[in-house]
Scaffold this motif. Structure first.
Motif, mmCIF file in Angstrom:
data_model
loop_
_atom_site.group_PDB
_atom_site.id
_atom_site.type_symbol
_atom_site.label_atom_id
_atom_site.label_comp_id
_atom_site.label_asym_id
_atom_site.label_seq_id
_atom_site.Cartn_x
_atom_site.Cartn_y
_atom_site.Cartn_z
ATOM 1 N N GLU A 68 109.156 5.404 114.070
ATOM 2 C CA GLU A 68 109.787 4.704 112.944
ATOM 3 C C GLU A 68 108.866 3.633 112.361
ATOM 4 O OE1 GLU A 68 113.520 2.785 113.861
ATOM 5 O OE2 GLU A 68 113.788 2.100 111.792
ATOM 6 N N ILE A 69 108.892 3.554 111.028
ATOM 7 C CA ILE A 69 108.184 2.483 110.333
ATOM 8 C C ILE A 69 109.254 1.651 109.623
ATOM 9 C CG2 ILE A 69 106.628 1.946 108.398
ATOM 10 C CD1 ILE A 69 105.024 3.161 110.577
ATOM 11 N N ILE A 70 109.301 0.356 109.931
ATOM 12 C CA ILE A 70 110.232 -0.539 109.223
ATOM 13 C C ILE A 70 109.436 -1.273 108.149
ATOM 14 C CG2 ILE A 70 111.819 -2.482 109.448
ATOM 15 C CD1 ILE A 70 112.017 -1.777 112.458
ATOM 16 N N VAL A 71 109.785 -1.066 106.894
ATOM 17 C CA VAL A 71 109.045 -1.737 105.820
ATOM 18 C C VAL A 71 109.722 -3.074 105.535
ATOM 19 C CG1 VAL A 71 108.107 -1.538 103.496
ATOM 20 C CG2 VAL A 71 108.428 0.513 104.874
ATOM 21 N N ALA A 72 109.051 -4.158 105.934
ATOM 22 C CA ALA A 72 109.620 -5.503 105.780
ATOM 23 C C ALA A 72 108.819 -6.312 104.768
ATOM 24 C CB ALA A 72 109.657 -6.199 107.140
ATOM 25 N N THR A 73 108.495 -5.679 103.646
ATOM 26 C CA THR A 73 107.826 -6.419 102.565
ATOM 27 C C THR A 73 108.874 -7.293 101.878
ATOM 28 O OG1 THR A 73 108.186 -4.498 101.156
ATOM 29 C CG2 THR A 73 106.019 -4.718 102.124
ATOM 30 N N THR A 105 105.800 -1.713 96.780
ATOM 31 C CA THR A 105 105.002 -1.390 97.963
ATOM 32 C C THR A 105 105.821 -0.542 98.938
ATOM 33 O OG1 THR A 105 103.952 -3.531 97.673
ATOM 34 C CG2 THR A 105 103.510 -2.412 99.742
ATOM 35 N N ALA A 106 107.093 -0.933 99.113
ATOM 36 C CA ALA A 106 107.969 -0.202 100.041
ATOM 37 C C ALA A 106 108.157 1.242 99.581
ATOM 38 C CB ALA A 106 109.320 -0.918 100.135
ATOM 39 N N VAL A 107 108.416 1.417 98.287
ATOM 40 C CA VAL A 107 108.627 2.784 97.760
ATOM 41 C C VAL A 107 107.335 3.603 97.885
ATOM 42 C CG1 VAL A 107 109.166 4.118 95.673
ATOM 43 C CG2 VAL A 107 110.477 2.059 96.205
ATOM 44 N N TYR A 108 106.209 2.973 97.581
ATOM 45 C CA TYR A 108 104.913 3.655 97.679
ATOM 46 C C TYR A 108 104.658 4.115 99.120
ATOM 47 C CZ TYR A 108 99.889 4.469 97.260
ATOM 48 O OH TYR A 108 98.641 5.043 97.274
ATOM 49 N N LEU A 109 104.933 3.214 100.077
ATOM 50 C CA LEU A 109 104.712 3.550 101.491
ATOM 51 C C LEU A 109 105.640 4.666 101.953
ATOM 52 C CD1 LEU A 109 104.228 0.074 103.244
ATOM 53 C CD2 LEU A 109 102.516 1.837 102.873
ATOM 54 N N SER A 110 106.897 4.617 101.505
ATOM 55 C CA SER A 110 107.838 5.652 101.959
ATOM 56 C C SER A 110 107.398 7.029 101.460
ATOM 57 C CB SER A 110 109.263 5.322 101.525
ATOM 58 O OG SER A 110 109.419 5.561 100.160
ATOM 59 N N LYS A 111 106.903 7.079 100.209
ATOM 60 C CA LYS A 111 106.432 8.373 99.669
ATOM 61 C C LYS A 111 105.206 8.880 100.434
ATOM 62 C CE LYS A 111 108.148 8.094 94.973
ATOM 63 N NZ LYS A 111 107.805 7.811 93.588
ATOM 64 N N LEU A 112 104.404 7.940 100.890
ATOM 65 C CA LEU A 112 103.170 8.293 101.585
ATOM 66 C C LEU A 112 103.436 8.694 103.041
ATOM 67 C CD1 LEU A 112 100.159 7.996 100.608
ATOM 68 C CD2 LEU A 112 100.095 5.872 101.894
ATOM 69 N N LEU A 113 104.381 8.008 103.685
ATOM 70 C CA LEU A 113 104.559 8.167 105.134
ATOM 71 C C LEU A 113 105.573 9.236 105.530
ATOM 72 C CD1 LEU A 113 104.497 4.393 106.165
ATOM 73 C CD2 LEU A 113 102.599 5.991 106.142
ATOM 74 N N LYS A 114 106.602 9.426 104.687
ATOM 75 C CA LYS A 114 107.649 10.395 105.065
ATOM 76 C C LYS A 114 107.085 11.804 105.305
ATOM 77 C CE LYS A 114 112.025 8.470 103.586
ATOM 78 N NZ LYS A 114 112.988 8.383 102.488
ATOM 79 N N PRO A 115 106.162 12.278 104.455
ATOM 80 C CA PRO A 115 105.608 13.621 104.715
ATOM 81 C C PRO A 115 104.872 13.725 106.044
ATOM 82 C CG PRO A 115 105.096 12.911 102.485
ATOM 83 C CD PRO A 115 105.660 11.726 103.190
ATOM 84 N N LEU A 116 104.535 12.587 106.664
ATOM 85 C CA LEU A 116 103.834 12.623 107.951
ATOM 86 C C LEU A 116 104.815 12.783 109.118
ATOM 87 C CD1 LEU A 116 101.239 9.757 107.327
ATOM 88 C CD2 LEU A 116 100.927 12.198 106.972
ATOM 89 N N GLY A 117 106.093 12.916 108.783
ATOM 90 C CA GLY A 117 107.093 13.192 109.812
ATOM 91 C C GLY A 117 107.585 11.965 110.549
ATOM 92 N N VAL A 118 107.434 10.797 109.940
ATOM 93 C CA VAL A 118 107.889 9.571 110.581
ATOM 94 C C VAL A 118 109.105 9.032 109.814
ATOM 95 C CG1 VAL A 118 106.290 8.099 109.278
ATOM 96 C CG2 VAL A 118 107.063 7.362 111.487
ATOM 97 N N LYS A 119 110.045 8.410 110.544
ATOM 98 C CA LYS A 119 111.225 7.838 109.892
ATOM 99 C C LYS A 119 110.824 6.513 109.239
ATOM 100 C CE LYS A 119 115.789 6.121 111.264
ATOM 101 N NZ LYS A 119 116.589 5.775 112.438
#
Lengths: 246, 199
Positions: free
Chosen positions: B139-144, B153-167
């Motif tokens: 899990e990645i918690i985005v606390a920006t 930044t949070a939306v950008y990270l979620s688009k980048l990280l979700k395809p890597l199979g992480v919550k």
């Protein structure tokens, strides 16, 4: 001094002191101004969240004759572009608009046309979920309103008609040049891209479609207009480099 | 001709470089430092020198630390399956104060801000992706910060990280504890409604 009440668009904010914000805003009635929003960064501040980039607000401020900065008393949100701001590419388009208004307008000179243009552009970026056409339209009108738009049908040096040939522009040249007069390093703007300009001039942004103004052609025109803005303001636009990656 | 002796002028000039310090405040601070006992003033100078010499960025999470890797990256009791992403190193303290989070951290070094010329390349995003390669992180918690830049930044990270199979999760945004709903603005209220939970 009595409190002034005006519609405003937030252009930029900077942290100031412990919990305040320095706010640059475009007032509908008084033009571009700067003020202090005391306590705006505190967690329980009533209007801190209204001071986001390009937020359209109803603002109350107090002006003192001996001070450059006004004191912002109250801010009520009229239009928020929070959804667009949350998307990095759209936020980059909005940031370009904000940066251009900041460097283009002198302080305390009413600019009603620019106010309407900024609001229209921000609304269209949010509605379309796309920044290229709205930002291109904005940049074109910003150059036109500033009186910097060169003739797009002929060379600025020899006066020869460009016809179907490319024009050439750079940030160190005020106009566009023909193939014979161009200097090394100048970028080309094609005839179809130049033909987008009259379309922007006569048609409202909300009625423009991607089919009429394809992204590639709008991009060419936008690039030329950004060069002319950089030339006349003698400043490099910070957001311009990020447009490529947005 | 300078208004003060050259060493005082220099001290005022140096103090003026600090954020939020103008000419008048710099003068007040300079004269305060001249008034206090020498050991107190030199203690401050020594503390600044010490901090500048010993403090560096953690090679894993980019937190500021005197030991590399930092205490959060080496802590035996920390949960290695969860990474909390923050904008700046001092944001870690705000989360640690809650005493409910025991995972890892990752400091981005700011938020996406086109107006300041800060795009994805200027943030520590590549090193975050590198940390996910082992597959241990769930899990990645985005606390920006809940600002426009922080949200982008949070939306950008979620688009980048979700395809890597992480919550990917985002910290809650809304009405602060102790506040009155009557004074909440529209954006905060909207976020609070969006983030509502079942009781």
């Amino acid at each position: 001094m009595p409190a002034q009440d005006t519609e405003a668009i937030i252009l930029k904010t900077f942290p100031l002191g412990e919990a305040d914000r320095l706010v640059s805003f475009l007032s509908r009635s008084s033009g571009r101004m700067r003020g202090v929003a005391a306590g705006a960064r505190k967690l329980k501040n009533r209007y801190g969240s209204t001071l986001e980039l390009l937020a359209h607000v109803q603002m109350e401020y107090i002006e003192r004759e001996t001070r450059d900065l006004v004191r912002i008393q109250q801010c009520d949100l009229l239009d928020s572009f929070h959804a667009a701001q949350s998307e990095y590419s759209l936020a980059t388009g909005l940031a370009l608009v904000s940066e251009i208004v900041e460097i283009l307008l002198p302080e305390r000179e009413p600019a009603e046309a620019m106010f309407r243009l900024v609001l229209l552009t921000a609304r269209e970026i949010e509605r379309r979920k796309e920044w290229r056409i709205p930002a291109g339209y904005f940049v074109f009108w910003a150059v036109k309103l500033a009186g910097w738009l060169p003739p797009l049908d002929r060379c600025g040096k020899c006066g020869a008609q460009l016809g179907s040939g490319d024009g050439y522009h750079a940030s160190w040249s005020p106009g566009q040049l023909c193939r014979d007069c161009r200097h090394p390093g100048m970028r080309a703007i094609s005839l179809p891209a130049r033909e987008v300009a009259p379309l922007f001039a006569r048609k409202g942004l909300e009625k423009l479609s991607e089919a009429e103004a394809p992204g590639g052609l709008v991009g060419e025109l936008r690039d030329a207009c950004l060069d002319w803005i950089e030339h006349h303001t003698e400043r490099k636009l910070i957001t311009r480099n990020l447009l490529e990656t947005a | 001709m300078p208004d003060f002796a050259a060493p005082v002028e220099r001290l005022i000039d140096e103090l003026k470089h600090l954020p939020g310090i103008g000419q008048k405040t710099a003068q007040r601070l300079a004269f305060y430092l001249l008034r206090i006992p020498a050991e107190d003033a030199l203690g401050l100078a020594e503390a600044i020198r010490n901090a500048k010499e010993k403090i560096r960025a953690c090679s894993i999470c980019h937190n500021i630390t005197d030991n590399d890797p930092c205490i959060y990256c080496t802590g035996a009791n920390r949960n290695k399956r969860c990474i909390c992403v923050v904008e700046e190193a001092h944001n870690i303290m705000a989360i640690e104060k809650t005493r409910t989070y025991s995972g890892m951290y990752h400091v981005l070094g700011g938020a996406l801000s086109p107006l300041q010329g800060r795009g994805p390349e200027q943030l520590f995003i590549k090193s975050l992706i590198e940390r996910l390669k082992g597959g241990a992180v769930e899990e990645i918690i985005v606390a920006t910060n809940p600002t426009a830049e922080g949200e982008a930044t949070a939306v950008y990270l979620s688009k980048l990280l979700k395809p890597l199979g992480v919550k990917v999760t985002r910290i809650g945004v809304g009405i602060p504890v102790g506040a009155d709903l009557e004074y909440a603005d529209e954006v905060t209220m909207l976020k609070a409604m969006e983030g509502r939970r079942e009781l």
